[in-house]
Design a protein around this motif. Structure first.
Motif, PDB file in Angstrom:
ATOM      1  N   HIS A 215       0.827  -1.201   0.000  1.00 26.42           N
ATOM      2  CA  HIS A 215       0.000   0.000   0.000  1.00 26.42           C
ATOM      3  C   HIS A 215       0.859   1.247   0.000  1.00 26.42           C
ATOM      4  O   HIS A 215       0.589   2.199  -0.742  1.00 26.42           O
ATOM      5  N   LEU A 216       1.931   1.222   0.841  1.00 21.07           N
ATOM      6  CA  LEU A 216       2.812   2.397   0.955  1.00 21.07           C
ATOM      7  C   LEU A 216       3.443   2.735  -0.391  1.00 21.07           C
ATOM      8  O   LEU A 216       3.408   3.882  -0.846  1.00 21.07           O
ATOM      9  N   ILE A 217       4.017   1.707  -1.044  1.00 22.17           N
ATOM     10  CA  ILE A 217       4.669   1.953  -2.335  1.00 22.17           C
ATOM     11  C   ILE A 217       3.635   2.403  -3.350  1.00 22.17           C
ATOM     12  O   ILE A 217       3.856   3.320  -4.137  1.00 22.17           O
ATOM     13  N   GLY A 218       2.463   1.737  -3.312  1.00 20.23           N
ATOM     14  CA  GLY A 218       1.399   2.069  -4.254  1.00 20.23           C
ATOM     15  C   GLY A 218       0.970   3.521  -4.149  1.00 20.23           C
ATOM     16  O   GLY A 218       0.543   4.134  -5.135  1.00 20.23           O
ATOM     17  N   ASP A 219       1.072   4.090  -2.943  1.00 21.16           N
ATOM     18  CA  ASP A 219       0.637   5.470  -2.749  1.00 21.16           C
ATOM     19  C   ASP A 219       1.700   6.501  -3.144  1.00 21.16           C
ATOM     20  O   ASP A 219       1.449   7.708  -3.141  1.00 21.16           O
ATOM     21  N   MET A 220       2.928   6.023  -3.438  1.00 19.58           N
ATOM     22  CA  MET A 220       3.986   6.986  -3.812  1.00 19.58           C
ATOM     23  C   MET A 220       3.655   7.625  -5.152  1.00 19.58           C
ATOM     24  O   MET A 220       3.195   6.937  -6.060  1.00 19.58           O
ATOM     25  N   PRO A 221       3.943   8.960  -5.279  1.00 24.57           N
ATOM     26  CA  PRO A 221       3.507   9.675  -6.481  1.00 24.57           C
ATOM     27  C   PRO A 221       4.222   9.234  -7.760  1.00 24.57           C
ATOM     28  O   PRO A 221       3.622   9.238  -8.826  1.00 24.57           O
ATOM     29  N   ASP A 222       5.515   8.832  -7.642  1.00 21.08           N
ATOM     30  CA  ASP A 222       6.233   8.558  -8.890  1.00 21.08           C
ATOM     31  C   ASP A 222       6.190   7.084  -9.312  1.00 21.08           C
ATOM     32  O   ASP A 222       6.981   6.646 -10.124  1.00 21.08           O
ATOM     33  N   VAL A 223       5.262   6.318  -8.775  1.00 23.68           N
ATOM     34  CA  VAL A 223       5.174   4.914  -9.201  1.00 23.68           C
ATOM     35  C   VAL A 223       4.390   4.841 -10.519  1.00 23.68           C
ATOM     36  O   VAL A 223       3.277   5.361 -10.610  1.00 23.68           O
ATOM     37  N   PRO A 224       4.994   4.203 -11.541  1.00 22.86           N
ATOM     38  CA  PRO A 224       4.288   4.129 -12.829  1.00 22.86           C
ATOM     39  C   PRO A 224       3.038   3.236 -12.722  1.00 22.86           C
ATOM     40  O   PRO A 224       3.004   2.317 -11.905  1.00 22.86           O
ATOM     41  N   PRO A 225       2.021   3.508 -13.546  1.00 22.13           N
ATOM     42  CA  PRO A 225       0.750   2.772 -13.472  1.00 22.13           C
ATOM     43  C   PRO A 225       0.928   1.252 -13.567  1.00 22.13           C
ATOM     44  O   PRO A 225       0.259   0.504 -12.862  1.00 22.13           O
ATOM     45  N   ALA A 226       1.839   0.774 -14.420  1.00 21.05           N
ATOM     46  CA  ALA A 226       2.021  -0.674 -14.582  1.00 21.05           C
ATOM     47  C   ALA A 226       2.480  -1.293 -13.258  1.00 21.05           C
ATOM     48  O   ALA A 226       2.013  -2.375 -12.858  1.00 21.05           O
ATOM     49  N   ALA A 227       3.388  -0.586 -12.563  1.00 18.84           N
ATOM     50  CA  ALA A 227       3.875  -1.101 -11.273  1.00 18.84           C
ATOM     51  C   ALA A 227       2.752  -1.077 -10.240  1.00 18.84           C
ATOM     52  O   ALA A 227       2.625  -1.983  -9.411  1.00 18.84           O
ATOM     53  N   LYS A 228       1.890  -0.028 -10.323  1.00 22.44           N
ATOM     54  CA  LYS A 228       0.748   0.057  -9.385  1.00 22.44           C
ATOM     55  C   LYS A 228      -0.166  -1.154  -9.532  1.00 22.44           C
ATOM     56  O   LYS A 228      -0.641  -1.717  -8.554  1.00 22.44           O
ATOM     57  N   GLU A 229      -0.386  -1.518 -10.822  1.00 27.18           N
ATOM     58  CA  GLU A 229      -1.201  -2.709 -11.106  1.00 27.18           C
ATOM     59  C   GLU A 229      -0.639  -3.925 -10.389  1.00 27.18           C
ATOM     60  O   GLU A 229      -1.348  -4.695  -9.749  1.00 27.18           O
ATOM     61  N   ARG A 230       0.697  -4.091 -10.535  1.00 27.31           N
ATOM     62  CA  ARG A 230       1.346  -5.274  -9.932  1.00 27.31           C
ATOM     63  C   ARG A 230       1.263  -5.217  -8.411  1.00 27.31           C
ATOM     64  O   ARG A 230       1.095  -6.234  -7.752  1.00 27.31           O
ATOM     65  N   LEU A 231       1.430  -3.993  -7.872  1.00 30.75           N
ATOM     66  CA  LEU A 231       1.351  -3.859  -6.417  1.00 30.75           C
ATOM     67  C   LEU A 231      -0.037  -4.243  -5.912  1.00 30.75           C
ATOM     68  O   LEU A 231      -0.194  -4.839  -4.853  1.00 30.75           O
ATOM     69  N   LYS A 232      -1.045  -3.914  -6.744  1.00 29.22           N
ATOM     70  CA  LYS A 232      -2.414  -4.260  -6.355  1.00 29.22           C
ATOM     71  C   LYS A 232      -2.580  -5.792  -6.316  1.00 29.22           C
ATOM     72  O   LYS A 232      -3.225  -6.341  -5.414  1.00 29.22           O
ATOM     73  N   VAL A 233      -1.936  -6.455  -7.294  1.00 29.43           N
ATOM     74  CA  VAL A 233      -1.982  -7.925  -7.312  1.00 29.43           C
ATOM     75  C   VAL A 233      -1.347  -8.472  -6.030  1.00 29.43           C
ATOM     76  O   VAL A 233      -1.897  -9.370  -5.376  1.00 29.43           O
ATOM     77  N   ILE A 234      -0.191  -7.882  -5.660  1.00 30.20           N
ATOM     78  CA  ILE A 234       0.496  -8.336  -4.439  1.00 30.20           C
ATOM     79  C   ILE A 234      -0.424  -8.153  -3.220  1.00 30.20           C
ATOM     80  O   ILE A 234      -0.600  -9.068  -2.409  1.00 30.20           O
TER      81      ILE A 234
END
Ligand code: ADP
Length: 412
Positions: A215-234
């Motif tokens: 959640h913390l990484i997902g909320d960081m502003p400079d995370v690209p959308p593709a990585a956000k998707e993966r973080l959501k899977v995690i």
């Protein structure tokens, strides 16, 4: 005396062969009439009330005679008198005997029964019943005949006692086995419970960390959308793993049900959602027939757990059974009970399986696949709700039907 000894021997052998009460009675009467050649014989046993004599075996009786002899009362009539006093009677002409029951007089007269003898069947000093023989000849029975009949009755008494002792012992053994199975069940479950709670604790902490960081990484502003998707899977997978751990805990530990108003149809739908993928994979058609059913005070999680077990078993039975695969779930009410029925088109339950399905550790699945705990735990969960879990074969087609019955209304 020699023929008498032969007769006695034949009867003793016939009744001594079995430990089944019914069979002892049947063989005793058959052997007695066959070897003595007497025309009519009857065997009465005292019922538990100690007063009613029930006809348990007869030979040569006409329907009318059988009807008056079906049940007698100790202390009344010829046979009843023997049962009450324990003294045998010998009568030369039964039809004119003043002791004969009035109700029997007509039938006895019509049958032409003359000579009659009745003796008590005893065991360990207690009167169990009576044994009687009759014939159409007026010659009274000789003392030898009476002695023979009494010796036969004594043999029957011993055999009956043995059979009763045996069936009592068998019953006690059965109870002991059941209690032992329950104990083993409880032991095993508590062992799984301890293990699961230890594991759950160990796994829950890293899972919380994984979830938090995702959640913390997902909320960081400079995370690209593709990585956000993966973080959501995690995060999703970590949440799922946490739920499995919780389920394991709920499964292994017997929590008392936390009863809240719950709609059974909701529980069914949740479980079907959970197994939707696997049912589709197995090409199982799902039919729901939701009849009107009021809210039930139950622990929704536990109801789901029971349903999940039933649905998974049904799926397994259909996958191994071949043929069409239809899972039907019905809800409704009958006489103060809410009901959920889970019907499948699988293998059905063979008699030896049906009698043991709820036994802990009973499984027909291959080693490593089944624990044999699903139904026994489900049974316990439903019982803790004051309800019942029933297993049967379908009448309309091949397959099994499991019925969950839960009491309607608020728990007291
Ligand atoms: P497990 O599924 O681990 O074997 P269960 O207690 O759930 O343990 O079931 C015990 C046994 O009951 C199964 O192995 C199977 O033989 C039988 N059984 C349960 N449900 C069904 C069903 N729907 N159709 C046929 N057999 C069943």
């Amino acid at each position: 005396m020699e023929p008498h000894l032969r007769i006695l021997h034949a009867v003793a052998e016939a009744v001594g062969r079995s430990l089944d009460v019914e069979e002892v009675l049947r063989t005793a009467v058959a052997a007695l009439t066959q070897v003595t050649g007497h025309e009519i014989s009857s065997l009465h046993l005292l019922a538990d009330d100690g007063r009613t004599l029930v006809l348990r075996g007869e030979r040569g009786m006409s329907p009318a005679l059988r009807a008056v002899n079906e049940t007698l009362t100790a202390g009344e009539g010829l046979i009843g008198g023997v049962a009450a006093t324990g003294d045998g009677v010998v009568v030369a002409d039964a039809a004119t005997s003043p002791d004969l029951l009035d109700a029997a007089r007509g039938a006895v007269g019509r049958e032409g029964i003359r000579g009659f003898v009745c003796v008590p069947i005893r065991s360990r000093g207690q009167i169990l019943g009576t044994l009687a023989i009759g014939r159409r000849m007026p010659t009274p029975f000789a003392p030898d005949d009476v002695a023979l009949l009494q010796a036969t009755a004594d043999q029957i008494g011993v055999a009956l006692d043995n059979a009763r002792l045996y069936s009592e012992t068998a019953q006690q053994l059965d109870e002991l086995r059941r209690t032992q199975a329950q104990l083993v069940h409880a032991e095993k479950l508590s062992a799984i419970g301890e293990l699961a709670s230890g594991v759950a604790h160990e796994i829950n902490n890293p899972l919380t960390t994984i979830l938090g960081h995702a959640h913390l990484i997902g909320d960081m502003p400079d995370v690209p959308p593709a990585a956000k998707e993966r973080l959501k899977v995690i995060a999703d997978e970590a949440t799922r793993a946490a739920r499995i751990v919780q389920n394991l805990l709920a499964f292994a530990r017997r929590y008392p049900p936390e009863r809240r108003p719950c709609l059974l149809t909701d529980q069914v739908e949740r479980v079907l959602e959970l197994v939707d993928f696997r049912l589709r994979q197995d090409a199982v058609e799902v039919v729901t027939e939701f009849g009107p059913c009021p809210v039930v005070w139950a622990d929704g999680h536990q109801v789901q757990q029971v349903l999940l077990n039933l649905v998974q078993n049904a799926q397994h039975a259909m996958a191994t059974g071949g043929g069409a695969r239809t899972l039907t779930i019905r809800t409704g009410t009958t006489d103060g009970w809410a009901r959920i029925e889970v019907l499948d088109t699988g293998t059905g339950l063979a008699p030896e399986v049906l009698s043991r399905v709820f036994d802990p550790f009973f499984t027909t699945k291959p080693e490593g696949e089944g624990s044999g705990l699903g139904l026994s735990v489900s049974y316990g969960l439903v019982a803790e709700h004051g309800g019942r879990l029933l297993a049967a074969n379908r009448r309309d087609r091949r397959g099994a039907v499991f019925t969950v019955e839960l009491p309607l209304g608020e728990p007291s």
